[in-house]
Design a protein around this motif. Structure first.
Motif, PDB file in Angstrom:
ATOM      1  N   GLU A  82       0.799  -1.218   0.000  1.00 23.37           N
ATOM      2  CA  GLU A  82       0.000   0.000   0.000  1.00 23.37           C
ATOM      3  C   GLU A  82       0.837   1.275   0.000  1.00 23.37           C
ATOM      4  O   GLU A  82       0.600   2.195   0.777  1.00 23.37           O
ATOM      5  CB  GLU A  82      -0.940  -0.004   1.205  1.00 23.37           C
ATOM      6  CG  GLU A  82      -1.899  -1.178   1.216  1.00 23.37           C
ATOM      7  CD  GLU A  82      -2.641  -1.302   2.528  1.00 23.37           C
ATOM      8  OE1 GLU A  82      -2.691  -0.327   3.292  1.00 23.37           O
ATOM      9  OE2 GLU A  82      -3.164  -2.384   2.793  1.00 23.37           O
ATOM     10  N   GLU A  96       1.088  10.365   4.278  1.00 25.39           N
ATOM     11  CA  GLU A  96       0.650   9.283   5.158  1.00 25.39           C
ATOM     12  C   GLU A  96       1.318   9.325   6.534  1.00 25.39           C
ATOM     13  O   GLU A  96       1.041   8.482   7.382  1.00 25.39           O
ATOM     14  CB  GLU A  96       0.949   7.923   4.512  1.00 25.39           C
ATOM     15  CG  GLU A  96       0.205   7.684   3.218  1.00 25.39           C
ATOM     16  CD  GLU A  96      -1.299   7.609   3.407  1.00 25.39           C
ATOM     17  OE1 GLU A  96      -1.739   6.987   4.399  1.00 25.39           O
ATOM     18  OE2 GLU A  96      -2.026   8.189   2.589  1.00 25.39           O
ATOM     19  N   PHE A 122       1.208   7.957  12.070  1.00 23.68           N
ATOM     20  CA  PHE A 122       0.845   7.423  10.761  1.00 23.68           C
ATOM     21  C   PHE A 122      -0.645   7.562  10.537  1.00 23.68           C
ATOM     22  O   PHE A 122      -1.450   7.380  11.451  1.00 23.68           O
ATOM     23  CB  PHE A 122       1.249   5.949  10.660  1.00 23.68           C
ATOM     24  CG  PHE A 122       2.730   5.729  10.793  1.00 23.68           C
ATOM     25  CD1 PHE A 122       3.569   5.955   9.716  1.00 23.68           C
ATOM     26  CD2 PHE A 122       3.272   5.311  11.992  1.00 23.68           C
ATOM     27  CE1 PHE A 122       4.925   5.767   9.829  1.00 23.68           C
ATOM     28  CE2 PHE A 122       4.633   5.117  12.121  1.00 23.68           C
ATOM     29  CZ  PHE A 122       5.466   5.350  11.040  1.00 23.68           C
ATOM     30  N   ARG A 123      -1.026   7.832   9.307  1.00 26.91           N
ATOM     31  CA  ARG A 123      -2.447   7.919   8.963  1.00 26.91           C
ATOM     32  C   ARG A 123      -3.111   6.552   9.114  1.00 26.91           C
ATOM     33  O   ARG A 123      -4.244   6.450   9.555  1.00 26.91           O
ATOM     34  CB  ARG A 123      -2.606   8.416   7.536  1.00 26.91           C
ATOM     35  CG  ARG A 123      -4.061   8.527   7.123  1.00 26.91           C
ATOM     36  CD  ARG A 123      -4.219   9.194   5.821  1.00 26.91           C
ATOM     37  NE  ARG A 123      -3.986  10.622   6.046  1.00 26.91           N
ATOM     38  CZ  ARG A 123      -4.042  11.536   5.097  1.00 26.91           C
ATOM     39  NH1 ARG A 123      -4.299  11.190   3.864  1.00 26.91           N
ATOM     40  NH2 ARG A 123      -3.827  12.800   5.366  1.00 26.91           N
ATOM     41  N   ASP A 124      -2.386   5.472   8.748  1.00 27.66           N
ATOM     42  CA  ASP A 124      -2.913   4.109   8.865  1.00 27.66           C
ATOM     43  C   ASP A 124      -1.937   3.261   9.682  1.00 27.66           C
ATOM     44  O   ASP A 124      -1.146   2.498   9.128  1.00 27.66           O
ATOM     45  CB  ASP A 124      -3.125   3.511   7.476  1.00 27.66           C
ATOM     46  CG  ASP A 124      -3.849   2.174   7.511  1.00 27.66           C
ATOM     47  OD1 ASP A 124      -4.143   1.670   8.619  1.00 27.66           O
ATOM     48  OD2 ASP A 124      -4.131   1.636   6.423  1.00 27.66           O
ATOM     49  N   PRO A 125      -1.975   3.385  11.017  1.00 30.80           N
ATOM     50  CA  PRO A 125      -1.022   2.642  11.845  1.00 30.80           C
ATOM     51  C   PRO A 125      -1.149   1.132  11.715  1.00 30.80           C
ATOM     52  O   PRO A 125      -0.151   0.415  11.826  1.00 30.80           O
ATOM     53  CB  PRO A 125      -1.327   3.112  13.270  1.00 30.80           C
ATOM     54  CG  PRO A 125      -2.651   3.771  13.211  1.00 30.80           C
ATOM     55  CD  PRO A 125      -2.877   4.205  11.810  1.00 30.80           C
ATOM     56  N   ALA A 126      -2.354   0.625  11.441  1.00 25.67           N
ATOM     57  CA  ALA A 126      -2.532  -0.825  11.301  1.00 25.67           C
ATOM     58  C   ALA A 126      -1.780  -1.352  10.083  1.00 25.67           C
ATOM     59  O   ALA A 126      -1.199  -2.443  10.132  1.00 25.67           O
ATOM     60  CB  ALA A 126      -4.009  -1.171  11.205  1.00 25.67           C
ATOM     61  N   ALA A 127      -1.751  -0.598   8.997  1.00 27.12           N
ATOM     62  CA  ALA A 127      -1.021  -1.022   7.800  1.00 27.12           C
ATOM     63  C   ALA A 127       0.474  -1.043   8.064  1.00 27.12           C
ATOM     64  O   ALA A 127       1.180  -1.957   7.636  1.00 27.12           O
ATOM     65  CB  ALA A 127      -1.347  -0.110   6.626  1.00 27.12           C
TER      66      ALA A 127
END
Length: 107
Positions: free
Chosen positions: A9, A74, A88-93
């Motif tokens: 991603e 991000e 991070f905008r998407d810490p899970a990713a």
């Protein structure tokens, strides 16, 4: 372990980690970089620990130098005045990339 490249991603992870048999009592030999900037981030340290959870005792730490490349939009580097912490905008990713990439490399 040799330098591995893992991507997901728009994220890219490279670096080196020790084999589980080479570990330390302190996490002072863990070097983490986001977009070539040295950081001390709980999410990244937690992901590194999670990747080694089944391989090391709780009080042992792997030696690592991890380089995470994240698109600029991000990640927020202005979380801390010294710019050593990031958000991070998407810490899970990010966590999934690190845990999955390290486990794949260790297998």
């Amino acid at each position: 372990m040799d330098r591995q490249v893992t991507g997901r991603e728009g994220l890219r992870l490279t670096g080196v980690v020790s084999l589980p048999t080479y570990n330390r009592g302190m996490g002072d030999q863990q070097y983490l970089f986001v977009n070539d900037r040295p950081v001390k981030d709980r999410l990244l340290v937690g992901a590194l620990r999670a990747a080694f959870r089944d391989l090391l005792a709780r009080d042992r730490h792997p030696v690592a130098a991890l380089f995470l490349e994240v698109p600029g939009q991000e990640v927020d580097i202005n979380v801390h005045p010294a710019k050593t912490e990031v958000r991070f905008r998407d810490p899970a990713a990010v966590r999934g990339l690190i845990v999955g990439g390290l486990r794949a490399a260790l297998d």
